[in-house]
Write a protein that holds these residues in place. Sequence first.
Motif, short mmCIF file in Angstrom:
data_model
loop_
_atom_site.label_atom_id
_atom_site.label_comp_id
_atom_site.label_asym_id
_atom_site.label_seq_id
_atom_site.Cartn_x
_atom_site.Cartn_y
_atom_site.Cartn_z
N LYS A 39 26.30 8.87 -77.62
CA LYS A 39 25.99 10.30 -77.33
C LYS A 39 27.18 10.83 -76.73
O LYS A 39 28.08 9.99 -75.99
CB LYS A 39 24.80 10.72 -76.63
CG LYS A 39 23.64 10.02 -77.48
CD LYS A 39 22.50 11.24 -76.98
CE LYS A 39 21.23 10.63 -77.34
NZ LYS A 39 21.07 10.40 -78.85
N SER B 82 27.53 7.52 -84.49
CA SER B 82 26.82 8.13 -83.56
C SER B 82 26.83 9.69 -83.37
O SER B 82 26.02 10.70 -82.56
CB SER B 82 27.36 7.80 -82.07
OG SER B 82 27.07 6.26 -81.88
N HIS C 262 29.07 9.42 -73.28
CA HIS C 262 28.89 7.82 -72.93
C HIS C 262 30.30 7.37 -72.83
O HIS C 262 31.28 7.90 -73.60
CB HIS C 262 28.09 7.20 -74.16
CG HIS C 262 26.67 7.56 -74.04
ND1 HIS C 262 25.78 6.68 -74.76
CD2 HIS C 262 25.90 8.49 -73.64
CE1 HIS C 262 24.58 7.34 -74.69
NE2 HIS C 262 24.83 8.19 -73.94
N SER D 82 24.71 1.44 -75.39
CA SER D 82 24.07 2.43 -76.14
C SER D 82 24.32 2.16 -77.69
O SER D 82 23.78 2.74 -78.58
CB SER D 82 24.18 3.81 -75.87
OG SER D 82 25.57 4.17 -75.56
N HIS E 234 25.71 4.86 -71.25
CA HIS E 234 25.62 6.19 -70.72
C HIS E 234 26.15 6.14 -69.38
O HIS E 234 25.99 4.88 -68.62
CB HIS E 234 23.87 6.28 -70.60
CG HIS E 234 23.54 7.50 -70.08
ND1 HIS E 234 23.58 8.03 -68.66
CD2 HIS E 234 23.02 8.55 -70.70
CE1 HIS E 234 23.09 9.16 -68.57
NE2 HIS E 234 22.72 9.52 -69.99
N CYS F 82 29.42 11.35 -83.19
CA CYS F 82 30.41 11.91 -82.02
C CYS F 82 31.76 11.80 -82.62
O CYS F 82 32.09 11.43 -83.73
CB CYS F 82 30.23 11.28 -80.96
SG CYS F 82 28.70 11.05 -80.15
#
Lengths: 323, 323
Positions: A150, A227, A153, A207, A271, A229
Amino acid sequence: MAVSEFTLIERYFRDCGAKRSDVRLGIGDDAALLECPPDAELVATVDTLVAGVHFPEGSPAASIGHRALAVNLSDLGAMGARPAWALLSLTLPAADEAWLGEFASGFTALALAHSVALVGGNTTAGPLCISVQLLGHVPRGGALLRSGGKPGHIVFVSGTPGDSTAGLALEQGRLSATGDAAKYLRERFLFPTPRVALGERLREFASACIDVSDGLLGDAGKLAQASGCGVDIEFDSVPVSDALVEAVGDTTAHTLALTGGEDYELCFTAHPDAIARLRREMPPEQWGYRRIGVLVATPGARVLAGDASVMDFSHSGFRHFDP
Amino acid sequence: MAVSEFTLIERYFRDCGAKRSDVRLGIGDDAALLECPPDAELVATVDTLVAGVHFPEGSPAASIGHRALAVNLSDLGAMGARPAWALLSLTLPAADEAWLGEFASGFTALALAHSVALVGGNTTAGPLCISVQLLGHVPRGGALLRSGGKPGHIVFVSGTPGDSTAGLALEQGRLSATGDAAKYLRERFLFPTPRVALGERLREFASACIDVSDGLLGDAGKLAQASGCGVDIEFDSVPVSDALVEAVGDTTAHTLALTGGEDYELCFTAHPDAIARLRREMPPEQWGYRRIGVLVATPGARVLAGDASVMDFSHSGFRHFDP
């Protein structure tokens, strides 16, 4: 004297790799019978090495055997999975027994190191091409995916990417260097170290994860894309080996680390709240990983210079059919 | 215009094959995640097709896609297993989109027919070579093995072996025939029918099983050897198709049926006491199999003429590296 396909397989591959109690039936029937652990998911991957594409013609057979398995171990490492069983499909121009013996020894040494049993395969006459299928398992729902990252991260990479690509260039005579640095870089190409233990351990902290096979920048971009992103990588944060810097200089070293390929390192994200525990329980100096950037909301993979300006990297990964 | 490896895989193979609820993660990450059924053993096999070895250069792409999966389905059939998941490793000289589309359609049609999902793979530039890994499962302890036969067990074969080898000879112009017979024989080579349903059903009746890929005589011999037996095959009992007899005559038809190869039929054995129930519950005319001989204590594979004399068959199977 030519020997039959059956004799070849029999001689070099029947006792290749680890003995495992979960192999109900290995090489010798129409298929292998394997026992999956309960509460696990099966993890399956395949990768192929072609002479002249993935290794230079005339590469040492032991290296080819090692790499054919290593590239697949790296895929399983990136999933956080534990490898268990391999199948080998070997196409080779002639039944060269010396070559086969060396190939099998390179394959076997790595298989034993990871407790992988060779449970099936076939040998065919044809242009040199090696395909390995690797099966393993992971606790149900516990696999590391590319898609778990995310924005915000932190992005890490293991090892020192770029070494392998320089080692290949040395092997091919496109780069000249001597001494220990050259020897080290060549070894990194010929006998890469798949990060299987790292991947398994990272299930607790990461993650998202991907293995770095097509170049760090391209693969980090693929992780980011999966992801939903983008990724910003800091040029100066990318780890490079002293040997690589000695061989090509600092700037080229960082560039090769970002774009080289065949590294078989892991690029993973965590994270921000997990970082302290990650560093404590998996010390970077012990596990060999380094922070290189961050996932961001803006799509794309960017490399940032020291002044935060975006650098131009037009070559982002090894694409076989690109012009 | 050349397209990248990633785009190729994406376009032709992402939606290839069946949708299965036991695929937790298919193509698109470093490896596939699959759910094995409880109380089952995993069954795994790999087979490779090389241009110029397993099919003539210039074979129809749909046939190559079909055969690459069929040879592996046949292996799982011989184990009495149910196929589930395939991985495809495709090495091809150029990114020919028309070829890829046809290849994918041949592969997909057969995958759908057997509810097989394509869950992974890779595409590489190089000489045309296709490696398929097929995974499936079988109730624990229920697999059909080559080694379960005993002297006195009756030997059967499915279908009409020899057709495929004649079809290949027609494709290569080494044999000439016309009309429906030629068309039929060509089809048997280009689109063989793996006997998956037969193998699964035979778990109830057969003592041993092998798939016929290297020639019936050689493969029956391998089953016999794995069972610690020999095998006597009656020349006149070997089933041959009308088309094959029309194309090559009766004697050559039987010879090709015994030595041809690439048949992907099943050769299996059953205890004499099981035969009546086998015939009743799996009528031969419905399931397409025929008694061809018997396992015996004397090692070796023999072909017996009508007067019980042993016939000479020096060519017993297709060995890639034989002189």
